[in-house]
Scaffold this motif. Structure first.
Motif, PDB file in Angstrom:
ATOM      1  N   TRP A   1       1.244   8.582  -3.077  1.00 53.54           N
ATOM      2  CA  TRP A   1       0.210   7.556  -2.893  1.00 53.54           C
ATOM      3  C   TRP A   1       0.036   6.870  -4.233  1.00 53.54           C
ATOM      4  CZ3 TRP A   1      -5.758   8.651  -2.332  1.00 53.54           C
ATOM      5  CH2 TRP A   1      -6.415   7.462  -1.999  1.00 53.54           C
ATOM      6  N   GLY A   2       0.611   5.673  -4.356  1.00 53.66           N
ATOM      7  CA  GLY A   2       0.684   5.124  -5.689  1.00 53.66           C
ATOM      8  C   GLY A   2       0.103   3.752  -5.857  1.00 53.66           C
ATOM      9  N   PRO A   3      -0.265   3.449  -7.094  1.00 50.86           N
ATOM     10  CA  PRO A   3      -0.663   2.094  -7.430  1.00 50.86           C
ATOM     11  C   PRO A   3       0.589   1.217  -7.564  1.00 50.86           C
ATOM     12  CG  PRO A   3      -0.732   3.483  -9.375  1.00 50.86           C
ATOM     13  CD  PRO A   3      -0.371   4.365  -8.221  1.00 50.86           C
ATOM     14  N   PRO A   4       0.459  -0.087  -7.510  1.00 46.42           N
ATOM     15  CA  PRO A   4      -0.812  -0.783  -7.262  1.00 46.42           C
ATOM     16  C   PRO A   4      -1.111  -0.864  -5.765  1.00 46.42           C
ATOM     17  CG  PRO A   4       0.928  -2.380  -7.637  1.00 46.42           C
ATOM     18  CD  PRO A   4       1.568  -1.019  -7.790  1.00 46.42           C
ATOM     19  N   GLY A   5      -2.367  -0.799  -5.436  1.00 40.94           N
ATOM     20  CA  GLY A   5      -2.787  -1.093  -4.070  1.00 40.94           C
ATOM     21  C   GLY A   5      -2.823   0.042  -3.090  1.00 40.94           C
ATOM     22  N   GLY A   6      -2.279   1.197  -3.454  1.00 39.00           N
ATOM     23  CA  GLY A   6      -2.379   2.337  -2.561  1.00 39.00           C
ATOM     24  C   GLY A   6      -1.321   2.435  -1.486  1.00 39.00           C
ATOM     25  N   MET A   7      -0.160   1.800  -1.664  1.00 39.43           N
ATOM     26  CA  MET A   7       0.930   1.970  -0.699  1.00 39.43           C
ATOM     27  C   MET A   7       1.416   3.420  -0.756  1.00 39.43           C
ATOM     28  SD  MET A   7       1.092  -0.969   0.708  1.00 39.43           S
ATOM     29  CE  MET A   7       2.615  -0.884   1.678  1.00 39.43           C
ATOM     30  N   VAL A   8       1.867   3.937   0.393  1.00 36.15           N
ATOM     31  CA  VAL A   8       2.252   5.344   0.462  1.00 36.15           C
ATOM     32  C   VAL A   8       3.741   5.490   0.734  1.00 36.15           C
ATOM     33  CG1 VAL A   8      -0.018   6.116   1.210  1.00 36.15           C
ATOM     34  CG2 VAL A   8       1.698   5.500   2.931  1.00 36.15           C
ATOM     35  N   MET A   9       4.264   6.647   0.352  1.00 38.98           N
ATOM     36  CA  MET A   9       5.628   7.054   0.663  1.00 38.98           C
ATOM     37  C   MET A   9       5.630   7.764   2.015  1.00 38.98           C
ATOM     38  SD  MET A   9       7.364   6.047  -1.950  1.00 38.98           S
ATOM     39  CE  MET A   9       8.897   6.973  -1.806  1.00 38.98           C
ATOM     40  N   PRO A  10       6.789   8.126   2.543  1.00 35.57           N
ATOM     41  CA  PRO A  10       6.825   8.849   3.819  1.00 35.57           C
ATOM     42  C   PRO A  10       6.054  10.164   3.801  1.00 35.57           C
ATOM     43  CG  PRO A  10       8.981   7.937   3.357  1.00 35.57           C
ATOM     44  CD  PRO A  10       8.147   7.715   2.131  1.00 35.57           C
ATOM     45  N   CYS A  11       5.916  10.788   2.628  1.00 35.69           N
ATOM     46  CA  CYS A  11       5.150  12.026   2.505  1.00 35.69           C
ATOM     47  C   CYS A  11       4.142  11.887   1.372  1.00 35.69           C
ATOM     48  CB  CYS A  11       6.074  13.214   2.239  1.00 35.69           C
ATOM     49  SG  CYS A  11       5.211  14.791   2.035  1.00 35.69           S
ATOM     50  N   VAL A  12       2.916  12.351   1.606  1.00 37.19           N
ATOM     51  CA  VAL A  12       1.863  12.302   0.605  1.00 37.19           C
ATOM     52  C   VAL A  12       1.298  13.705   0.421  1.00 37.19           C
ATOM     53  CG1 VAL A  12      -0.402  11.356   0.007  1.00 37.19           C
ATOM     54  CG2 VAL A  12       1.266   9.922   1.201  1.00 37.19           C
ATOM     55  N   ILE A  13       1.048  14.081  -0.832  1.00 37.01           N
ATOM     56  CA  ILE A  13       0.451  15.381  -1.155  1.00 37.01           C
ATOM     57  C   ILE A  13      -0.924  15.143  -1.763  1.00 37.01           C
ATOM     58  CG2 ILE A  13       0.672  17.517  -2.484  1.00 37.01           C
ATOM     59  CD1 ILE A  13       3.694  17.011  -2.574  1.00 37.01           C
ATOM     60  N   LEU A  14      -1.930  15.836  -1.237  1.00 38.12           N
ATOM     61  CA  LEU A  14      -3.283  15.743  -1.759  1.00 38.12           C
ATOM     62  C   LEU A  14      -3.890  17.141  -1.852  1.00 38.12           C
ATOM     63  CD1 LEU A  14      -4.549  12.764   0.431  1.00 38.12           C
ATOM     64  CD2 LEU A  14      -4.002  12.647  -2.003  1.00 38.12           C
TER      65      LEU A  14
END
Length: 209
Positions: A55-68
Motif C-alpha cells: 500500500w504505497g504513496p502517492p495516493g494509496g494505490m495497492v499491489m495485489p497483496c497488502v500486509i498490515l
C-alpha cells in the motif's frame, strides 16, 4: 541475479551489515488509538517492519497483496475506489482478507460517492481477536496475483471503534453512508451509478476467480 518481482528482489547483506542491524535498538511500536489507517504513511509510523507493504504513496494505490498490522481487531472495514485501467474488470468482491491464518467472512459491501466500503467480520478464533495481529489482503482475482499494478486505491482501513467514533457518529454522511449493494454471501445486482465505476452482476463468482 535478482528475482523478477514487483516487490523487488532479495537483498544481499555483508556480515558487517548483519552485525550492525543486530545492534540496532528497536523502536517503540505505535498503533493508532483511532483503530484506523487513513493513508499509507500511517502503517509506516507504527515502526513495525513491513507494515503497509503493498500500500504505497502517492495516493494509496495497492499491489495485489497488502500486509498490515492491527491491534484487537473487532472487524475489518476497507474503503476502496478504482482508478486507471486494468487487465481485468475490477469488482469489490475480489477483495479477500485474512487475520493470521483465518480467512475473514465478508459481511457487506456498500457503495459510496467515492467508491465502496467492504466490511469483514471479526476473527472467530480467540487467538486472533486480541493483541497485535497481521492482516493480509488480496486485492485482485487469483489469476492476476502476479500483476505489478492494480486499479485499486485504498482510502482507509478500520478494525475497531476508536476514540474518534463520537465525531464520526455526528457526521454520518462523510463515510460509509451509501447503499448496501452486497450483503452476506448472496449476490445482489446493482448499478454503481458513477461514470467509469463497474457494475455488480448477479452471477459474478466470489473470490475473484
Amino acid at each position: 541475479s535478482q528475482a523478477d518481482s514487483a516487490y523487488g528482489g532479495p537483498q544481499v547483506l555483508t556480515w558487517a551489515e548483519v552485525q550492525t542491524r543486530e545492534r540496532v535498538t528497536p523502536l517503540k511500536v505505535h498503533v493508532p488509538r483511532s483503530g484506523s489507517y487513513t493513508s499509507p504513511d500511517d502503517p509506516v509510523a507504527t515502526h513495525i517492519p513491513f507494515n503497509g507493504a503493498g500500500w504505497g504513496p502517492p495516493g494509496g494505490m495497492v499491489m495485489p497483496c497488502v500486509i498490515l498490522f492491527v491491534d484487537d481487531p473487532a472487524f475489518l472495514e476497507l474503503e476502496v475506489r478504482t482508478e486507471g485501467r486494468a487487465s481485468f474488470t475490477p469488482d469489490p468482491r475480489q477483495w479477500r482478507a485474512k487475520v493470521g491464518l483465518e480467512f475473514l467472512k465478508r459481511e457487506s459491501i456498500k457503495s459510496t460517492a467515492a467508491g465502496w466500503v467492504i466490511r469483514f467480520a471479526s476473527p472467530r478464533r480467540g487467538q486472533y481477536q486480541k493483541g497485535l495481529q497481521p492482516v493480509f489482503l488480496a486485492t485482485v482475482p487469483n489469476t492476476h496475483l502476479a500483476d505489478q499494478t492494480t486499479p485499486w486505491r485504498l482510502l482507509r482501513v478500520r478494525w475497531r471503534v476508536g476514540e474518534n467514533v463520537a465525531r464520526e457518529a455526528r457526521e454520518p454522511g462523510e463515510r460509509g453512508g451509501g447503499r448496501d449493494v452486497f450483503s452476506g454471501h448472496g449476490h445482489v445486482g446493482a448499478r454503481a451509478g458513477a461514470a467509469g465505476r463497474p457494475q455488480l452482476h448477479p452471477r459474478m463468482p466470489e473470490g475473484g476467480r
